[in-house]
Each structure stands twice: as structure tokens, then as C-alpha cells.
Design an enzyme around this catalytic site. Structure first.
Site, short mmCIF file in Angstrom:
data_model
loop_
_atom_site.label_atom_id
_atom_site.label_comp_id
_atom_site.label_asym_id
_atom_site.label_seq_id
_atom_site.Cartn_x
_atom_site.Cartn_y
_atom_site.Cartn_z
N ASP A 230 66.94 -22.76 -4.98
CA ASP A 230 67.99 -21.78 -4.72
C ASP A 230 67.52 -20.55 -3.94
O ASP A 230 68.33 -19.85 -3.35
CB ASP A 230 68.62 -21.31 -6.05
CG ASP A 230 67.59 -20.79 -7.05
OD1 ASP A 230 66.40 -20.75 -6.71
OD2 ASP A 230 67.97 -20.42 -8.17
N HIS A 231 66.23 -20.28 -3.92
CA HIS A 231 65.74 -19.07 -3.25
C HIS A 231 65.41 -19.32 -1.78
O HIS A 231 65.90 -18.64 -0.90
CB HIS A 231 64.48 -18.55 -3.95
CG HIS A 231 64.72 -17.83 -5.24
ND1 HIS A 231 65.32 -18.42 -6.32
CD2 HIS A 231 64.45 -16.55 -5.61
CE1 HIS A 231 65.40 -17.54 -7.31
NE2 HIS A 231 64.87 -16.40 -6.91
N ASP B 131 61.56 -17.05 -13.85
CA ASP B 131 62.39 -16.10 -13.10
C ASP B 131 62.82 -15.02 -14.08
O ASP B 131 63.21 -15.32 -15.22
CB ASP B 131 63.62 -16.80 -12.51
CG ASP B 131 64.30 -15.89 -11.50
OD1 ASP B 131 64.08 -16.08 -10.29
OD2 ASP B 131 65.01 -14.96 -11.92
N ARG C 179 69.46 -5.83 -8.16
CA ARG C 179 68.31 -4.99 -7.78
C ARG C 179 68.57 -4.32 -6.43
O ARG C 179 68.99 -5.00 -5.50
CB ARG C 179 67.04 -5.85 -7.67
CG ARG C 179 66.58 -6.30 -9.02
CD ARG C 179 65.28 -7.07 -9.02
NE ARG C 179 64.93 -7.29 -10.41
CZ ARG C 179 64.28 -8.35 -10.88
NH1 ARG C 179 63.87 -9.28 -10.06
NH2 ARG C 179 64.03 -8.45 -12.16
N SER D 72 60.51 -8.60 -10.93
CA SER D 72 60.51 -10.06 -10.97
C SER D 72 59.37 -10.64 -11.82
O SER D 72 58.47 -9.93 -12.27
CB SER D 72 60.36 -10.60 -9.55
OG SER D 72 59.00 -10.62 -9.19
N ARG E 176 57.47 -13.01 -10.48
CA ARG E 176 56.59 -13.71 -9.52
C ARG E 176 55.12 -13.47 -9.84
O ARG E 176 54.65 -12.33 -9.87
CB ARG E 176 56.94 -13.30 -8.08
CG ARG E 176 56.70 -11.86 -7.74
CD ARG E 176 57.31 -11.50 -6.40
NE ARG E 176 58.77 -11.45 -6.49
CZ ARG E 176 59.55 -10.65 -5.77
NH1 ARG E 176 59.03 -9.84 -4.88
NH2 ARG E 176 60.86 -10.66 -5.91
C1 MIC Z 1 64.03 -11.77 -7.97
O1 MIC Z 1 65.21 -11.61 -8.23
O2 MIC Z 1 63.26 -10.82 -7.72
C2 MIC Z 1 63.46 -13.19 -7.94
C3 MIC Z 1 63.19 -13.50 -6.52
O3 MIC Z 1 64.44 -14.08 -8.42
C4 MIC Z 1 62.21 -13.24 -8.82
C5 MIC Z 1 61.49 -14.51 -8.77
C6 MIC Z 1 60.61 -14.66 -7.56
O4 MIC Z 1 60.03 -13.69 -7.08
O5 MIC Z 1 60.49 -15.79 -7.10
C7 MIC Z 1 62.47 -12.92 -10.30
O6 MIC Z 1 63.45 -12.28 -10.62
O7 MIC Z 1 61.66 -13.27 -11.15
FE1 SF4 Z 2 68.18 -15.17 -7.07
FE2 SF4 Z 2 66.65 -13.37 -8.31
FE3 SF4 Z 2 68.75 -12.62 -6.83
FE4 SF4 Z 2 69.16 -13.84 -9.10
S1 SF4 Z 2 68.19 -11.84 -8.83
S2 SF4 Z 2 70.19 -14.27 -7.19
S3 SF4 Z 2 67.47 -15.28 -9.18
S4 SF4 Z 2 66.90 -13.62 -6.11
#
Ligand code: MIC
Ligand code: SF4
Length: 685
Positions: free
Chosen positions: A80-81, A135, A395, A549, A551
Site C-alpha cells: 500500500d505504500h 506500522d 501527520r 513511524s 520504520r
Molecule cells: C507512516 O505513516 O509514517 C508510515 C510510512 O506508515 C510508517 C511506516 C513506514 O515508514 O514504512 C509508520 O507509520 O510506521
Molecule cells: Fe499509510 Fe502511514 Fe499514511 Fe497510514 S499514516 S496512510 S499507513 S503512510
């Protein structure tokens, strides 16, 4: 399996213990430790989820653990990313993930099927179960009464291998919702209000448990908006009871058999109580660059808007988008606004198409994107230079949208739609009489884009394109750690600052040497060069270091560049664990003046928490870059092993001659992990 859990819950009650819901779910999953807040416990994990940007590492790590097949009740791998395929990297990663899922016994949700949290809520979440996800927004499933926790990929790999998940027993905060939301005010306002009160650090070490007469008016997707943004509080999880609304949702998804009623025992105790009078809420907005920078929409109204993005795992449900369609129906968006909409799942997209709401959105001028994270993580639709983007996501950190100087505001779908029409931040109450959109009695269920793993995966070959590089190896902790301060950062540094995402960098997620070149890019682009030249060293951080996140690349990239320890005022939960998992020492200052006495190379990098410096009340200065001028202090920790085991660690600043104590707060198990040079080495032992 369900009845086992049901029975266990019942037994607890027979013993006369009055437990809140968090304690109930933890107690039936408890494998080690005592349920005393702050103490390390281990819980059994029933389900796991991964997404593509964290999943490649997670499955490489699972492979390194050496277990042929997952041992969970259910594991799902989502794509999905990284769905924007501007080169071979993402497509290759999808192939890797699909083959790894088949080999290891994991369900595979194909690109286009939707955002992991939305799809998991729709198709897999079960009240009373535990879910560990790679995630940070995994707690979304708490809207279904599930104890759902975000973690780094390695922790999820360990859970897939059948190991319990270790965490500190959280404090439980009871958020009591009273009354009913006024017209044009939605679930988004509830969580923005909680963020306004508690801030982005307010949930660290806590589970937010919702109750009160106000919850009966909230459907599961609305609850999921609230539990989703619990991640922005830094909370371990957020949880709603499983009640009539849960039953209705599961039945509408054709999963009525997964329902069990669950609630806190009457009179159960909590560590804190927060009361929210829903009737008194007004439309709210989080100003850039932090989700807790919340004011009334009415106070921000009138600012010109360049872009509106409706989507993300926070607000992309069917009801959300039907509301938008009703607001836009027969109208046209403002000529200077770009409106982009990404439905949260294929189910949502299909239903919008089927019932005509999609036509209303398109007719009004919306640009429809595929069901994926997209703009939320800077994958496409970067706003114009200095632009204002209103988003329904969770965010608004600086630079995350893909445009460094864009300003991102977080709002409800109602405010987003009203503002897309007027072209200015608009209080939706100005739209006139409100309407209600009910959750459908039946959702369109079609799981053909979720591939079930074969019974026997042993013959499946894992497909590895050139983007899949081997995992970095770590050695045991050295007896002495010596090096320069490579960067000194301020408070609330996010993982988006440490290891940015976005369309250009995300495709490098399975290639640590390549992605490490972007480490700290938003705050100090010279960092990788400096770290390599110095042969590694220390990072110094302020409060809530590593928020955001899950990550693990925010630990893996510094590790690759030779960072041995991070000394901060405090850490965000998931990031701290990720540092430990890769053998990096997370240390905290005993005395905050010792932070002031350390010199980094040049200015302090990062987001500053000064009130009034940025936009609106409690605003923040924009990101200040470390200029890297000069050299950071040289630090040494002698006899690290001894100091670690005796809980007496001291750092000598060889440049200033000052010695100061630091804390590590590591459990015995975490000490062993650090000594072994990380969780994989420890697990192999
Ligand atoms: C995000 O919203 O920052 C992400 C991208 O979903 C991350 C995961 C990632 O960095 O792959 C998260 O929320 O953990
Ligand atoms: Fe995707 Fe993270 Fe954004 Fe949710 S917050 S839509 S999991 S990138």
C-alpha cells in the site's frame, strides 16, 4: 479458537478481579511478567500485519530467523505504500513480498486492494485478539476492540516466528466520551481534542481506553479514526469496547461470527481519566508542523488553500467519502485548489463507484488516486512551493508531503470538503444544515485481491530483484564506545527527520547502503558524509526522540553509518525498541543541563518546541538545519559492558573535560540483546 479466548475472559471475571479492557486482553495473552505499569511483560501475538515499505525487511528478518512458516493464527502482508512505480524497485519488492508470503504462509493483499489498516479492520480484525503490525498506525484495529500495537519489522518477524512480544506494561488511560457530537463535528475532532490536551508525548507508555455513553453513537470506522491517531499521542495502543456497534460492523462485513462482546468490568480502575464532552466540541484543525498544534477551524479560517487531500488510514472509509460526495454534489471546487482523493480500500472504491458517489466526486473536480497511502507519505501529489495543503491524514511533519516548505494542516473530511469548495480554510458549519450518513447494512465483500498462501510453501522460490540487498550484520557491543557527536537535535525529532520517506527515498527501503545516504536529510544533509568520515559516533537528541513511524530504517541507516549510541532527553517507544533491536544504545540524560553542555557540529537541528514561534497558539518554529560547521565534542563510554550490567553508565566528554551520568532503563533481556549486538544475534543464540 474464538471460544478459548471467550472462556478465558469469563474466567478472569469469575475470580472477582475487576479489570479494565486492556488488562483483560493482556491477561489472557500474558506469557511473562507482571501487569505492573512500567514492568516488562511478554504477550502472545495472535495476528501480524506488515506493509511493503517495512515488509521487505521484516520478511528478510523472518528468513534470517530460520523458521519455515509463520506460527501466528493469521499474518497478512499488504502492499500500500510503495505503489508508485517510477523504476523497477517497487515492482520488484512486490514480487519479493508475494513470493515470501506464499513461502512463509502469509496472506498477501495485492497493490490496489487498499491501505493495510483499513483493509485489516474490514476483513481481519477480531475483538479480544492481539495484533502486532510493522506500522505505527496498527492501533487502528483497536476500533474493533482488538489490542493492536505498532512495532519494528524485526519484532513483527519474531512474532511471526512464534515468539511473544515484549513491551512495558502500559498505564491505562480511560477517555470517557460524554454526549453526542454536534452537527458538522466528527470523530476526527475527538482525537484532535485529545491531542490538543495531551500533546504528541502524552500517550507514551499508555493505552488509551475509550468508554462512556458517547461511544454508542460512534460506528467502528469512526472509532478507528480515533484509535488510528492514538499513534500521534505516542500511545502503545488505543482501544474501544466490543459492543453493538462492533457487532453491526462485523455483520455488515459478513463476519458476524468473529464478534464477541467485550468491555471493562464495572468499577475497573484506571491510571488516569480524561473526560471529553462531545457536545462542546467544535471543528478543529492541527496547524503545521505537528499533530498536537490544534486550534478551532474558526480561528484558522480564511487562509488560502492550494491543495486538499482526502484519504489515508485515518479518514478514507466509505462513510467518510460519501460525506465528501454529498458536500461536493452538484458543485465545483475552487479554481486554485487541487483536490485529491484516495479511497482507503478497494471495497470503499467499489462501493463509491457502484452507488454513484464517485461520479459526484469526479464531477466536482476531484482527482481520484488508487487505494493506497499516496500523498500521506509523500508518494505523489506534493503541494506547490510554500503551498497550503489541508489533509484528512494524521501527520503534518515538515517535508513529509514531499515539498519542504509546504504547510500541512490536519482536518476532518467535512472541513476538507468545505475548504475545497471555497478555496480557503472553512468551518463546515457554514455549509448550512447538516446531514447524516449511516454506515451501510452490508459492505461489498470481495476478497479476490487477497491471496491465500498455499498449504505447503516449501517449494516456493523467493523472487529477489536487484533492489533487495542482504540485511546488515552487527557484531557484539564493543567494550568501549568512543566517537564524536555527529549531530545534536532538538525536541520531537520524528523518524521522518531521521529517515525520510517520499516517492524518491521509499523505493530504497530494501537497500540499506543506498537509503543511508538520505539519513537525517531534512535536518542535516551532510550527516551521512560526516558520519562516514568520522567512522561513526554519537547522536544527541532532545525529548521524544524518534516519534512517529515504526520504520526500523531510522535505526538501520544510523547503524550502517556507524552510530553506536543515541543520547536523548527521552525516546518514543517504537524507535527506542528499534535502536535496541539493532544493537544501538538508547541512553537518556540524568540531568538535562548535561544536554546543554554537549556541543554538536554547528546549530541544534530539528523542530523546536517554543510556544508562539510558529503558527497559532503553541506554534512551533520551522525546522532548523544543523549547519555541520565545526566538529562535535568527542565522547567516550568506558567499560560499557560493566556499566550496562551494573546500571552505572558515565560519559566522558573528552573535548570539554566534563563527565556526566546517563540512564539506559533496559530490562535484563534488553541488556542481553544490546550486548549480543541486536535481536537477531540474540535470537540466534
Ligand atoms: C507512516 O505513516 O509514517 C508510515 C510510512 O506508515 C510508517 C511506516 C513506514 O515508514 O514504512 C509508520 O507509520 O510506521
Ligand atoms: Fe499509510 Fe502511514 Fe499514511 Fe497510514 S499514516 S496512510 S499507513 S503512510
Amino acid at each position: 479458537m474464538l471460544w478459548v479466548i471467550e472462556m478465558s475472559f469469563a474466567q478472569e471475571n469469575c475470580h472477582g478481579t475487576r479489570q479494565n479492557l486492556t488488562q483483560k486482553i493482556i491477561s489472557v495473552h500474558l506469557v511473562e511478567g507482571k501487569m505492573v505499569p512500567g514492568e516488562e511483560i511478554a504477550i502472545k501475538i495472535d495476528q501480524t500485519l506488515t506493509q511493503d515499505a517495512t515488509g521487505t525487511m521484516a520478511y528478510l528478518e523472518f528468513e534470517a530467523i530460520g523458521i519455515p512458516r509463520v506460527k501466528t493464527e493469521l499474518s497478512v502482508s499488504y502492499v500500500d505504500h510503495n505503489t508508485l512505480q517510477t523504476g523497477f524497485e517497487n515492482a520488484d519488492d512486490h514480487k519479493f513480498l508475494q513470493s515470501a508470503a506464499a513461502k512463509f504462509g502469509v496472506y498477501f493483499s495485492r497493490a490496489g486492494n487498499g491501505i493495510c489498516h483499513q483493509v485489516h479492520l474490514e476483513r481481519f480484525g477480531v475483538p479480544g485478539k492481539t495484533l502486532l503490525g510493522a506500522d505505527s498506525h496498527t492501533p487502528t484495529a483497536g476500533g474493533l476492540g482488538m489490542l493492536a500495537i505498532g512495532a519494528g519489522g524485526l519484532d513483527v518477524a519474531m512474532a511471526m516466528a512464534g515468539h511473544p512480544f515484549y513491551l512495558n506494561m502500559p498505564k491505562v488511560v480511560n477517555v470517557r466520551l460524554h454526549g453526542k457530537l454536534p452537527p458538522w463535528v466528527s470523530a476526527k475532532e475527538i482525537i484532535l481534542e485529545v491531542l490538543r490536551r495531551l500533546t504528541v508525548k502524552g500517550g507514551v507508555g499508555k493505552v488509551m481506553e475509550y468508554s462512556g455513553d458517547g461511544i454508542k453513537h460512534l460506528s467502528v470506522p469512526e472509532r478507528a479514526t480515533i484509535t488510528n491517531m492514538g499513534a500521534e499521542l505516542g500511545a502503545t495502543a488505543s482501544l474501544f469496547p466490543s459492543d453493538e456497534a462492533t457487532k453491526k460492523f462485523l455483520e455488515a462485513q459478513g463476519r458476524g461470527k468473529d464478534f464477541i462482546p467485550l468491555a471493562a468490568d464495572p468499577g475497573a480502575g484506571y491510571d488516569e481519566i480524561i473526560d471529553v464532552d462531545l457536545g462542546a466540541l467544535e471543528p478543529l484543525i492541527a496547524l503545521p508542523p505537528s499533530p498536537d498544534n490544534v486550534v478551532r477551524v474558526a480561528d484558522a479560517a480564511g487562509r488560502k488553500v492550494d491543495q486538499v487531500f482526502i484519504g489515508s488510514c485515518t479518514n478514507s472509509s466509505y462513510v467518510d467519502l460519501v460525506k465528501v460526495a454529498q458536500i461536493l454534489k452538484g458543485k465545483t471546487i475552487a479554481p486554485h485548489v487541487s483536490l485529491v482523493i484516495a479511497p482507503g480500500s478497494r471495497q470503499v472504491f467499489y462501493m463509491l463507484a457502484k452507488d454513484g458517489a464517485l461520479a459526484d466526486l469526479v464531477a466536482a473536480g476531484a482527482r481520484i488516486l488508487e487505494c493506497a497511502c499516496g500523498p500521506c507519505v509523500g508518494v505523489g501529489q506534493a503541494p506547490p512551493s510554500g503551498g497550503v495543503s489541508l489533509r484528512t491524514s494524521n501527520r503534518n511533519f515538515e517535508g513529509r508531503s514531499g515539498t519542504k516548505d509546504a504547510r500541512v494542516y490536519l482536518v476532518s473530511v467535512e472541513t476538507a470538503a468545505a475548504s475545497a469548495l471555497s478555496g480557503f480554510i472553512t468551518d463546515p458549519r457554514t455549509l448550512g444544515e447538516a446531514f447524516t450518513v449511516e454506515m451501510p447494512e452490508k459492505f461489498a465483500v470481495d476478497d479476490r485481491m487477497i491471496i491465500k498462501p498455499p498449504e505447503d510453501g516449501s517449494k516456493v522460490e523467493i523472487t529477489r530483484g536487484p533492489n533487495i540487498k542482504p540485511l546488515p550484520r552487527t557484531g557484539p557491543l564493543p567494550a568501549e564506545i568512543k566517537g564524536r557527536v555527529l549531530l545534536k537535535a532538538g525536541d520531537n525529532i520524528t523518524t521522518d527527520h531521521i529517515m525520510p520517506a517520499g516517492a524518491k527515498i521509499l523505493p530504497l527501503r530494501s537497500n540499506i547502503p543506498a537509503i543511508a545516504e538520505h539519513c537525517f536529510a531534512p535536518v542535516d544533509p551532510a550527516f551521512p558524509e560526516r558520519a562516514k568520515k568520522a567512522g561513526g559516533g554519537f547522536v544527541v537528541g532532545g525529548a521524544n526522540y524518534g516519534q512517529g513511524s515504526s520504520r526500523e530504517h531510522a535505526a538501520l541507516a544510523p547503524l550502517y553509518l556507524g552510530v553506536k549510541a543515541v543520547i536523548a532527553k527521552s525516546f518514543a517507544r517504537i524507535h527506542r525498541q528499534n535502536l535496541i533491536n539493532f544493537g544501538i544504545l538508547p541512553l537518556t540524560f540524568v540531568n538535562e543541563e548535561d544536554y546543554d553542555a554537549i556541543n554538536g557540529p554547528g546549530a541544534v537541528a530539528g523542530v523546536d518546541g517554543e510556544a508562539g514561534a510558529g503558527e497559532g497558539a503553541g506554534g512551533r518554529e520551522s525546522v532548523r538545519k544543523g549547519d555541520g560547521a565545526g566538529e562535535g565534542d568527542e565522547l567516550v563510554i568506558e567499560n560499557v559492558h560493566e556499566g550496562l550490567l551494573n546500571d552505572r553508565l558515565e560519559i566522558k566528554n573528552l573535548t570539554t573535560g566534563r563527565t556526566f551520568p546517563v540512564k539506559h532503563n533496559l530490562s535484563s533481556r534488553q541488556k542481553e540483546i544490546i550486548l549480543a549486538g541486536g535481536l537477531l544475534n540474540y535470537a540466534r543464540k
